[in-house]
Design a protein around this motif. Structure first.
Motif, short mmCIF file in Angstrom:
data_model
loop_
_atom_site.label_atom_id
_atom_site.label_comp_id
_atom_site.label_asym_id
_atom_site.label_seq_id
_atom_site.Cartn_x
_atom_site.Cartn_y
_atom_site.Cartn_z
N GLU A 1 62.69 19.85 34.81
CA GLU A 1 62.40 20.60 33.59
C GLU A 1 63.67 20.81 32.77
O GLU A 1 64.76 20.95 33.31
N VAL A 2 63.47 20.84 31.46
CA VAL A 2 64.57 21.04 30.52
C VAL A 2 64.23 22.24 29.64
O VAL A 2 63.10 22.37 29.17
N TYR A 3 65.21 23.11 29.44
CA TYR A 3 65.06 24.22 28.50
C TYR A 3 66.20 24.12 27.51
O TYR A 3 67.37 24.03 27.90
N ALA A 4 65.87 24.10 26.24
CA ALA A 4 66.88 23.99 25.19
C ALA A 4 66.66 25.10 24.17
O ALA A 4 65.51 25.47 23.88
N ALA A 5 67.75 25.61 23.62
CA ALA A 5 67.65 26.67 22.60
C ALA A 5 68.89 26.63 21.74
O ALA A 5 69.93 26.10 22.13
N ARG A 6 68.75 27.21 20.56
CA ARG A 6 69.92 27.39 19.70
C ARG A 6 69.79 28.72 18.96
O ARG A 6 68.71 29.31 18.92
N ASP A 7 70.89 29.17 18.39
CA ASP A 7 70.87 30.46 17.72
C ASP A 7 69.87 30.42 16.55
O ASP A 7 69.58 29.36 16.02
N PRO A 8 69.35 31.59 16.18
CA PRO A 8 68.31 31.64 15.15
C PRO A 8 68.72 31.07 13.79
O PRO A 8 67.89 30.57 13.05
N VAL A 9 70.00 31.12 13.47
CA VAL A 9 70.46 30.60 12.19
C VAL A 9 70.64 29.08 12.25
O VAL A 9 70.58 28.40 11.23
N GLY A 10 70.84 28.54 13.44
CA GLY A 10 71.03 27.11 13.59
C GLY A 10 72.43 26.65 13.24
O GLY A 10 72.62 25.57 12.69
N VAL A 11 73.42 27.50 13.56
CA VAL A 11 74.81 27.18 13.25
C VAL A 11 75.25 25.89 13.93
O VAL A 11 75.90 25.04 13.32
#
Length: 132
Positions: free
Chosen positions: A109-119
């Protein structure tokens, strides 16, 4: 300036005939001596590659119930241990600019995320067979 380091972690799944990899090119700002990536969970079953900076890493580290010492002084290591404790809610607890991917070696399994602004940018690749 940079990169200051490179790292790759490859997991081969022989039963499914595929492999997964987490790779990272590093510009060392926090913990330039021991913060090479990918970083790993305490049990070494999950790996993470991160781009960015976690401003509240010290506060999050203090909130963890598992106080096993971290391997590095990197501000990003708290993410993998936070994921072990809080699951996918870890991203909502982070204050900073970031993009990361966590790979579970056992399940694939892979979990990916980024900050809400998408910096920070996040790139994913797709294999000829449609794999991510």
């Amino acid at each position: 300036r940079g990169p200051d380091g490179s790292g790759i972690h490859v997991v081969e799944d022989k039963t499914r005939g595929r492999c997964s990899a987490v790779a990272h090119e590093r510009l060392a700002i926090v913990d330039p001596l021991s913060g090479n990536q990918p970083l790993f969970s305490h049990d070494m079953h999950r790996s993470i590659a991160v781009n960015g900076e976690i401003y509240n890493h010290k506060e999050l580290k203090a909130m963890l119930s598992d106080q096993t010492p971290f391997r590095t002084a990197s501000d990003c290591e708290v993410i993998i241990h936070g994921y072990d404790e809080w699951g996918v809610d870890v991203a909502s607890k982070l204050d900073g600019d970031f993009a990361f991917v966590i790979l579970d070696d056992q399940t694939g399994e892979v979990y990916a995320a980024r900050d809400p602004v998408g910096v920070n940018s996040m790139y994913m690749g797709q294999g000829p067979d449609g794999s991510l």
